[in-house]
Design a protein around this motif. Structure first.
Motif, PDB file in Angstrom:
ATOM      1  N   TYR A 110      -3.893  50.391  -7.627  1.00 15.91           N
ATOM      2  CA  TYR A 110      -5.103  50.127  -8.054  1.00 15.91           C
ATOM      3  C   TYR A 110      -5.872  50.576  -6.674  1.00 15.91           C
ATOM      4  O   TYR A 110      -7.108  49.990  -7.225  1.00 15.91           O
ATOM      5  CB  TYR A 110      -4.347  48.154  -7.300  1.00 15.91           C
ATOM      6  CG  TYR A 110      -5.961  47.343  -7.655  1.00 15.91           C
ATOM      7  CD1 TYR A 110      -6.475  46.756  -8.653  1.00 15.91           C
ATOM      8  CD2 TYR A 110      -7.227  46.929  -6.155  1.00 15.91           C
ATOM      9  CE1 TYR A 110      -8.361  46.068  -8.904  1.00 15.91           C
ATOM     10  CE2 TYR A 110      -7.607  46.023  -7.160  1.00 15.91           C
ATOM     11  CZ  TYR A 110      -8.270  45.879  -7.996  1.00 15.91           C
ATOM     12  OH  TYR A 110      -9.334  45.190  -8.551  1.00 15.91           O
ATOM     13  N   GLN A 111      -5.001  51.211  -5.950  1.00 15.44           N
ATOM     14  CA  GLN A 111      -6.345  51.676  -4.851  1.00 15.44           C
ATOM     15  C   GLN A 111      -7.457  52.629  -5.589  1.00 15.44           C
ATOM     16  O   GLN A 111      -8.021  53.054  -4.856  1.00 15.44           O
ATOM     17  CB  GLN A 111      -5.730  51.964  -3.476  1.00 15.44           C
ATOM     18  CG  GLN A 111      -4.757  50.982  -2.844  1.00 15.44           C
ATOM     19  CD  GLN A 111      -4.666  50.010  -2.738  1.00 15.44           C
ATOM     20  OE1 GLN A 111      -6.138  50.107  -2.121  1.00 15.44           O
ATOM     21  NE2 GLN A 111      -4.403  48.633  -3.666  1.00 15.44           N
ATOM     22  N   GLY A 112      -7.050  53.586  -6.734  1.00 10.06           N
ATOM     23  CA  GLY A 112      -7.658  54.458  -7.540  1.00 10.06           C
ATOM     24  C   GLY A 112      -7.851  55.980  -7.268  1.00 10.06           C
ATOM     25  O   GLY A 112      -6.086  55.889  -7.039  1.00 10.06           O
ATOM     26  N   ARG A 113      -8.217  56.281  -7.125  1.00  8.47           N
ATOM     27  CA  ARG A 113      -8.020  57.824  -7.890  1.00  8.47           C
ATOM     28  C   ARG A 113      -7.947  58.325  -6.678  1.00  8.47           C
ATOM     29  O   ARG A 113      -8.308  58.305  -5.286  1.00  8.47           O
ATOM     30  CB  ARG A 113      -9.552  59.017  -8.650  1.00  8.47           C
ATOM     31  CG  ARG A 113      -9.736  58.348  -9.964  1.00  8.47           C
ATOM     32  CD  ARG A 113      -8.388  58.658 -10.410  1.00  8.47           C
ATOM     33  NE  ARG A 113      -8.201  60.030 -11.042  1.00  8.47           N
ATOM     34  CZ  ARG A 113      -9.489  60.208 -11.784  1.00  8.47           C
ATOM     35  NH1 ARG A 113     -10.599  59.804 -13.052  1.00  8.47           N
ATOM     36  NH2 ARG A 113      -9.020  62.024 -12.506  1.00  8.47           N
ATOM     37  N   LEU A 114      -6.547  59.630  -6.148  1.00  4.19           N
ATOM     38  CA  LEU A 114      -7.003  60.807  -5.252  1.00  4.19           C
ATOM     39  C   LEU A 114      -8.079  61.813  -5.348  1.00  4.19           C
ATOM     40  O   LEU A 114      -8.002  62.182  -6.336  1.00  4.19           O
ATOM     41  CB  LEU A 114      -5.211  61.644  -5.773  1.00  4.19           C
ATOM     42  CG  LEU A 114      -4.422  60.317  -5.853  1.00  4.19           C
ATOM     43  CD1 LEU A 114      -3.362  60.533  -6.585  1.00  4.19           C
ATOM     44  CD2 LEU A 114      -3.126  60.242  -4.272  1.00  4.19           C
ATOM     45  N   THR A 115      -8.517  61.966  -4.265  1.00  6.46           N
ATOM     46  CA  THR A 115     -10.000  62.503  -4.449  1.00  6.46           C
ATOM     47  C   THR A 115      -9.400  64.111  -3.686  1.00  6.46           C
ATOM     48  O   THR A 115     -11.076  64.887  -3.551  1.00  6.46           O
ATOM     49  CB  THR A 115     -10.827  61.648  -3.631  1.00  6.46           C
ATOM     50  OG1 THR A 115     -10.120  61.211  -2.611  1.00  6.46           O
ATOM     51  CG2 THR A 115     -10.945  60.598  -4.791  1.00  6.46           C
TER      52      THR A 115
END
Length: 773
Positions: A110-115
Motif C-alpha cells: 500500500y505504500q506505493g511504487r518503488l522509485t
C-alpha cells in the motif's frame, strides 16, 4: 503512513457476483489511487488495440470490439500499480528492515511504487540509495566471482513481457546456467507436464471463439469470479444460449452461481441476475481424478451396452483408432477401478457422477477448464492426464467448440515459457539459440522453485535474482524459504512495489525499481511496446499510458540489458543497442522461437495474432506421433504415506485460496466480499459440523498445525474459525498467510508443484487473545 483498517466482520454475502458490488469496489480503488482521473482514462485503454494489456490474469479477449474490456480485479490491478504514492530513499531512511518486516503484506504494498534503486550492504538495518551503474557493478562482481554459473538462480514472475523474458533467458544461458525457476512451477507446471506427454504440447487447445460453439463447458477446481472475472461473460452467454456449464468445486463460490453483468444495462437497472451453472458438484479435495475416472467408467459401460445392442455408443472409435495409442490399457485400468474407490476419493454419490456423465455424453462439443484446484495436488499430473483421456474418448480435441483449457494465472505466464523461461529447456530451443548466437548453451537441467530453495538452503546457490514477483511469500514452507534467501550472498529484486521479498535479504541485497504495464516506456527510439501471450495463445502488443512516477524507474528489458552488459559485455549481443528499440528484440525472437515469423509486422493486427497449436490441429508432437491415453491407478491414499506411517491423525484437510480483493500475493484490501469477510485475513473456514466435532466454537481463535513426515513444526497462530458452507472434513484459509504450513517436500509427482490445495492439518486452541466479532 497508515493504511485503511476495517473492523473485522463476517456476514454472508447475499448478492450476485460482479454488478453493482463490483462497480462500487472499483470506484473505491480509483479514488484511493491518488490519481483517479488519470487512472480512469488509462483504464479505458485496458486490453484495447493500441492500449495496454491488463497486468492481472491471462484470460484472453473477446474478438468483438467493446469499449469496456476490463473486470473488477483488472481495474484494481491497474489502480494498485498506477498508484500516486512513492517509496523512495527517505522512506527507507525512516523505516528499518526490521520495522518493515513487522508490517503485513497489505501495508507494505500500500505504500506505493518503488522509485529509485536501493542497496543493503549487510551493515546496519537500512537500505541506502545507489546508482544504477553501481548496482550493475555489484551484480557483475558477485556473478563473476562464483565458481560455477549454477551457483546463481534467475527467477521470473508471469508479469514479465515476452521481450523481457527472452532477454532474461538469453542472459542466464549465455552466463552458463538453466537455473530459471518461475511462477509456473507453483501453479500450472502440472498442466504443461501432463499435456506434453498426452498430446505433445503444454498449452490448451481452445481459443476464445470456441466458447461460443461449445455445447458443454466443464469448470473444474477453478474460481473465475475472483481469479479470472472476465471468464464470467462467456459462461453467462453459454448458459443463456442453452449450453451446459458444469462445475466441480468444493466451495459454492458466488462467481460460479449468480452473476450480474456490469455491461448489461437491463440487468443493472433492474438489479437482475442470472445463474452461471446448470449443474454444481462438490467433490472432496483431491477427488477430481476419481470423479473423471467415474465418468469414464460410465462411458465404457454405455459403450459396451451399445455394442451389445448394435447401436452407436458414446466413444468416438474412429478418432481413437486414427489418432490415439494406449486405449486398451486405459480401458482395462478404468474397468479395474472399483466403484468403492471412486466414491470414497471423489466425495460424490454415484448418481451425481452418472448425471455428470450423461451431460458429457449428450454434448457433441465440450470444453474442459481447470485451474489450481486441480494442479496443486500430489497426483495433479495424473489428474490432468485423466481429463485428457476423457476428452480423447469422444474426440473432443481439435474441433470447434471443444478441447482442453488450463486457465493460466498471471498475465504473461504462458508467454514467458514460450520465450524459453524453463529450467528443463527442450533441445530444440537450445539448438536454435546456439545457431543464432554462436555460443554453447548449458545442457544440464536447471532448478525449479522447490529445488532452488533446497539449493539455497544447502549453500549451492549464492546469488538469487528475481524478475518480478514476491518469492519470499509466494513459495511454500515460508520459514525455510526465508532461511534459504538469507543464506545467499546477494539477492536482487526487480519490482514495482515494496513486498516482503525485499526484507528477507541475502547478506547483500538490491531493490531495482521497474516500470509496470501501465507506465509509458521511453527508450532512445521513442515509446516502446511490449508483448504478451494469453491463455488462448494470442500474442498482442501493450503500450503503457501513464507517465512514470519517477525518472529513476527503468523498464524490465533495460534492467536485464544493464545487468547482462555488466556481466558479459557485448556478448553474445550488444545488449544496450537492443534496448534502444524493442523491435530489435522481437527480430531476435522471430529468429529463435517457432511461430513468431514477421513478429513486428503481425503486431499491427487488432487483437494480435494466434500461435498455432499442434494438438488443436490434431498433430501430435509426442514420442508415439499420436495422442497418448496414459493409464494411472487412483492414488492409494490422498494423505501422505509418511504421515500415515507415523500414525498421525489429521482433523481436516486444508486448501489455501485467494480472497476476492487479492491477486497472487498482492492484497488490495483486507476484505473478501463474496465470502462475507471484512477487515481480516487470519481466518479459517470450516463446517459447523466439524467445528463442533473437534470441540471448538464458531469464532474461536485457533492455531493451525500441518502434519508431515518430518519433525519440523509448521504452525500459524491466531486464526479465527468461521462456520462456513464447506464439505465436512475440509477447511480453507487465505494464501500466503498459510504458506508456512505447506512442506517444501510436499509437491506434485512429476511437476514439483506445491500441494497447496491439500494439507493435512490439526487445530489447537490459540494462545492469542480472543476477539469479539
Amino acid at each position: 503512513m497508515k493504511t485503511p483498517v476495517d473492523r473485522f466482520r463476517f456476514r454472508p454475502y447475499q448478492k450476485p457476483a460482479a454488478g453493482w458490488g463490483a462497480l462500487r469496489s472499483v470506484a473505491h480503488a480509483w479514488l484511493d489511487s491518488r490519481q483517479p482521473f488519470k487512472n480512469l482514462r488509462a483504464m479505458l485503454q485496458t486490453n484495447q488495440h493500441g492500449g495496454f494489456d491488463c497486468p492481472g490474469c491471462a484470460w484472453g479477449e473477446a474478438p468483438k470490439e467493446g469499449r469496456i474490456r476490463f473486470c473488477e480485479n483488472g481495474a484494481k490491478a491497474v489502480n494498485w500499480e498506477a498508484s500516486g504514492r512513492g517509496v523512495d530513499a527517505d522512506f527507507f531512511a525512516r523505516h528499518s528492515i526490521a520495522e518493515l518486516l513487522a508490517q503485513d503484506d497489505y501495508w507494505l504494498e500500500y505504500q506505493g511504487r518503488l522509485t529509485e534503486p536501493m542497496y543493503f550492504d549487510g551493515n546496519g538495518d537500512h537500505y541506502q540509495p545507489i546508482s544504477w551503474e553501481r548496482a550493475f557493478e555489484i551484480i557483475a562482481s558477485h556473478l563473476n566471482a562464483l565458481d560455477s554459473p549454477d551457483r546463481a538462480a534467475f527467477y521470473t514472475s508471469g508479469r514479465a513481457s515476452n521481450e523481457a523474458a527472452f532477454l532474461y533467458q538469453l542472459f542466464a544461458r549465455a552466463y552458463g546456467t538453466n537455473n530459471l525457476p518461475d511462477c509456473s512451477n507453483m501453479c500450472h507446471e502440472a498442466s504443461g507436464v501432463a499435456l506434453k506427454a498426452s498430446i505433445g504440447t503444454g498449452k490448451g487447445t481452445v481459443t476464445y471463439t470456441d466458447f461460443a460453439d461449445a455445447e458443454a463447458i466443464f469448470v473444474i477446481g477453478q474460481n473465475p469470479g475472483t481469479n479470472h472475472p472476465r471468464m464470467l461473460e462467456p459462461l453467462s452467454e453459454a448458459v443463456e444460449r442453452g449450453a451446459q456449464v458444469v462445475v466441480f468445486n468444493p466451495l459454492r463460490e458466488r462467481g460460479l452461481e449468480r452473476f450480474q453483468a456490469p455491461q448489461d444495462p437491463v440487468q443493472m437497472l433492474t438489479n437482475g441476475e442470472m445463474s452461471l451453472s446448470t449443474a454444481f458438484f462438490r467433490p472432496a479435495l483431491g477427488g477430481d481424478m476419481a470423479v473423471i475416472r467415474g465418468i469414464a467408467k460410465f462411458l465404457f459401460q454405455w459403450q459396451q451396452e451399445a455394442e451389445r445392442d448394435q447401436a452407436e455408443g458414446p466413444l468416438d472409435q474412429a478418432f481413437i483408432d486414427e489418432h490415439c495409442t494406449g486405449f486398451e490399457a486405459y480401458r482395462a485400468q478404468v474397468e479395474s477401478t472399483p466403484w468403492s474407490a471412486i466414491l470414497e476419493q471423489s466425495g460424490l454419490e454415484k448418481s451425481e457422477i452418472e448425471r455428470a456423465a450423461h451431460i458429457y455424453c449428450r454434448s457433441k462439443r465440450t470444453i474442459i477448464c481447470w485451474a489450481m484446484g486441480v494442479t496443486q495436488h500430489r497426483h495433479s499430473v495424473a489428474t490432468i492426464q485423466e481429463i485428457t483421456n476423457l476428452q480423447l474418448l469422444r474426440g473432443q480435441i481439435g474441433m470447434p467448440g471443444a478441447g482442453l483449457c488450463p486457465v493460466r494465472g498471471h498475465s504473461n505466464v504462458q508467454g514467458d515459457r514460450t520465450m524459453g523461461i524453463d529450467d528443463k529447456p527442450p533441445s530444440a530451443l537450445l539448438d536454435s539459440l546456439e545457431r543464432r548466437f554462436a555460443f554453447d548453451c548449458p545442457r544440464e537441467d536447471g532448478v525449479n522453485v522447490v529445488q532452488s530453495i533446497g539449493a539455497m538452503l544447502e549453500g549451492r546457490i549464492k546469488v538469487f535474482i528475481a524478475l518480478g514477483g514476491n518469492f519470499a511469500q509466494a513459495t511454500p514452507d515460508s520459514a525455510r524459504t526465508h532461511e534459504a534467501l538469507r543464506n545467499c550472498a546477494l539477492t536482487v529484486q526487480i519490482s514495482t512495489k515494496l513486498n516482503r521479498s525485499h526484507l528477507v535479504t541475502g547478506r547483500e541485497a538490491l531493490i531495482l525499481p521497474c516500470l509496470g504495464r501501465t507506465d509509458i516506456d521511453r527508450q532512445a527510439r521513442g515509446p516502446q511496446a511490449v508483448t504478451v501471450e494469453d491463455s488462448f495463445s494470442m500474442v498482442h502488443a501493450s503500450y503503457g499510458q501513464l507517465t512514470p512516477l519517477s525518472a529513476e524507474m527503468r523498464s524490465e528489458p533495460a534492467i536485464i540489458a544493464g545487468m547482462a552488459q555488466a556481466v558479459l559485455g557485448k556478448e553474445p549481443v550488444d545488449w544496450l543497442w537492443l534496448i534502444e528499440d524493442y523491435a530489435r528484440i522481437r527480430d531476435l525472437i522471430a529468429d529463435v522461437i517457432p511461430g513468431f515469423d514477421d513478429f513486428n509486422l503481425r503486431l499491427s493486427t487488432p487483437g494480435g495474432f494466434y500461435l498455432q497449436n499442434s494438438a488443436g490441429q490434431r498433430q501430435w508432437n509426442t514420442g508415439t506421433g499420436k495422442a497418448n491415453f496414459i493409464s494411472e491407478p487412483l492414488p492409494e491414499s490422498l494423505i501422505s504415506t509418511g504421515v500415515r506411517k507415523k500414525g498421525r491423525k489429521h482433523d481436516l484437510v486444508l486448501q489455501t485460496l485467494r480472497s476476492h480483493d487479492q491477486y497472487n500475493t498482492t492484497v488490495y484490501s483486507l476484505n473478501d466480499r463474496y465470502r462475507g469477510v471484512k477487515g481480516e485475513r487470519h481466518v479459517v473456514f470450516a463446517s459447523q459440523e466439524d467445528i463442533h466435532r473437534l470441540g471448538f466454537e464458531d469464532r474461536q481463535r485457533v492455531d493451525i498445525v500441518s502434519l508431515w513426515d518430518d519433525d519440523r513444526e509448521r504452525r500459524v497462530s491466531g486464526f479465527t474459525l468461521i462456520a462456513f458452507d464447506i464439505p465436512a472434513g475440509q477447511a480453507a484459509a487465505y494464501y500466503p498467510e498459510t504458506n508456512p504450513l505447506v512442506p517444501l517436500e510436499s509437491y506434485g509427482i512429476g511437476s514439483y508443484t506445491p500441494t497447496s490445495k491439500f494439507i493435512a492439518i490439526r487445530l489447537e486452541p490459540s494462545t492469542a487473545p480472543q476477539r469479539i466479532i
